[in-house]
Design an enzyme around this catalytic site. Structure first.
Site, mmCIF file in Angstrom:
data_model
loop_
_atom_site.group_PDB
_atom_site.id
_atom_site.type_symbol
_atom_site.label_atom_id
_atom_site.label_comp_id
_atom_site.label_asym_id
_atom_site.label_seq_id
_atom_site.Cartn_x
_atom_site.Cartn_y
_atom_site.Cartn_z
ATOM 1 N N HIS A 149 40.161 36.191 35.291
ATOM 2 C CA HIS A 149 39.605 37.292 36.080
ATOM 3 C C HIS A 149 40.676 37.948 36.934
ATOM 4 O O HIS A 149 41.817 37.499 37.009
ATOM 5 C CB HIS A 149 38.437 36.811 36.952
ATOM 6 C CG HIS A 149 38.775 35.738 37.947
ATOM 7 N ND1 HIS A 149 39.712 35.890 38.949
ATOM 8 C CD2 HIS A 149 38.271 34.477 38.103
ATOM 9 C CE1 HIS A 149 39.766 34.796 39.675
ATOM 10 N NE2 HIS A 149 38.922 33.916 39.182
ATOM 11 N N CYS A 157 39.932 28.791 37.801
ATOM 12 C CA CYS A 157 40.060 29.878 36.837
ATOM 13 C C CYS A 157 41.530 30.251 36.664
ATOM 14 O O CYS A 157 42.408 29.728 37.338
ATOM 15 C CB CYS A 157 39.269 31.099 37.299
ATOM 16 S SG CYS A 157 37.479 30.822 37.381
#
Length: 342
Positions: A149, A157
């Protein structure tokens, strides 16, 4: 016409000339979101590499080097490296994600389909990598919503800066528009070379990384995505079964007969790894990091900063410390000599 109006007209003409050669988002600092077109620069690179704008893609990622690679299919059917992006931040340490809340970024082989693109992410744009996969579930690993992201901030992430994730999102979107149903996402702890395997041979994850190396080697030799299966709670690659049988994650693996070239490479790399390890000093071996977290437990500011592996020059929101601005906006905001005299 007054000197001021002449100067303003000249500025507008120059601005239009700039726009004629540039698109928003093409080095201007302008973000366009989920429908951003491929920039002229990446289109030029695609065409120069004998690829199509809508041809399939594959992503490879390396934690230790903090690099993400986009590979794209050429007109001959093989995949070639299109572009390498420096990762903006990833959290945790080397090794697979195993538990919800361990703040680990996953490692392994995943698939990303159209439904895993998130155009309304809180972090500009996002691609859900598909954790947990079949291997993760078979081994009892837990967690969800693991993404690539935007922003430069991670809690398990892989974070890219907003400009990078917009380009990655556009490349994925174009591949799906071209008919690709899903693309492979290979997340590796490091580049799987004999030297790196030697450096990390004392890790508790060494056996797991040997499995990943087998899949990575197959891709590098064929330049095509590998078929990924799971049996006996481990990865197997390019395995086909007769009579319509299917592999089951916890079932017995069939007798494997690897291609001769795969066996030869494995044996050569293992021998080279042993030779390299034999010449290394104790300090040359990687030291495993023991930090771990539990869901719901607070994390200190110091520990949070240490785990980020953040690229220099970007803040936690994915913004460069020297802000990118639009050339067009700069031109319009710049006063003409006549205006400065007013």
């Amino acid at each position: 016409m007054s000197a001021r109006r002449l100067a303003t007209a000249a500025l507008l003409a120059a601005s239009l000339a700039v726009l004629a050669g540039c698109q928003p988002g093409d080095g201007l600092g302008d973000l366009m979101g989920a429908q951003a077109p491929l920039s002229p620069g990446i289109v030029k690179l695609i065409r120069a590499s004998n690829m199509g704008e809508n041809s399939p893609i594959l992503i490879r990622l390396y934690k230790e080097e903090s690099e993400l690679e986009v590979w794209k299919q050429k007109t001959d059917g093989s995949f070639a490296l299109l572009k390498t992006y420096p990762i903006c931040a990833w959290s945790g340490k080397l090794g697979p994600k195993q538990k919800e809340g361990d703040r680990q970024a996953p490692e392994g082989f995943y698939n990303i389909g159209p439904g895993q693109l998130n155009p309304t992410s809180n972090y500009h744009l996002a691609l859900d990598i598909g954790y947990p996969n079949v291997y993760d579930k078979a081994n009892g690993f837990t967690g969800e919503h693991l993404m690539v992201h935007g922003s430069c901030n991670s809690s398990g992430c892989y974070a890219m800066d907003n400009w990078q994730v917009e380009e990655l999102y556009a490349l994925a979107r174009k591949a799906f528009e071209g008919g690709q149903r899903n693309f492979q996402f290979q997340a590796m702890p490091f580049r799987m070379t004999p030297k790196n395997m030697a450096r990390h041979r004392n890790s508790e994850h060494y056996a797991f990384w040997k499995m990943l190396k087998d899949g990575a080697d197959r891709f590098e030799m064929t330049k095509k995505p590998v078929a990924v299966g799971v049996c006996e709670k481990r990865y197997v690659f390019d395995e086909t079964l007769a009579d319509g049988r299917k592999l089951t994650p916890e079932g017995e693996c069939p007798a494997l007969q690897d291609p001769a070239e795969i066996v030869a490479k494995r044996m050569a790399d293992e021998e080279l790894e042993k030779q390299i390890a034999a010449t290394m000093a104790p300090t040359d071996f990687a030291v495993p990091v023991s930090t771990s977290y539990k869901t719901g437990s607070p994390i200190t500011a110091e520990a949070y900063a240490a785990e980020q592996h953040r690229r220099e020059g970007y803040d936690r929101d994915g913004k460069p410390t020297t802000a990118k601005t639009s050339m067009f906006k700069n031109l319009l905001q710049k006063k003409t000599p006549a205006e400065k005299d007013d």
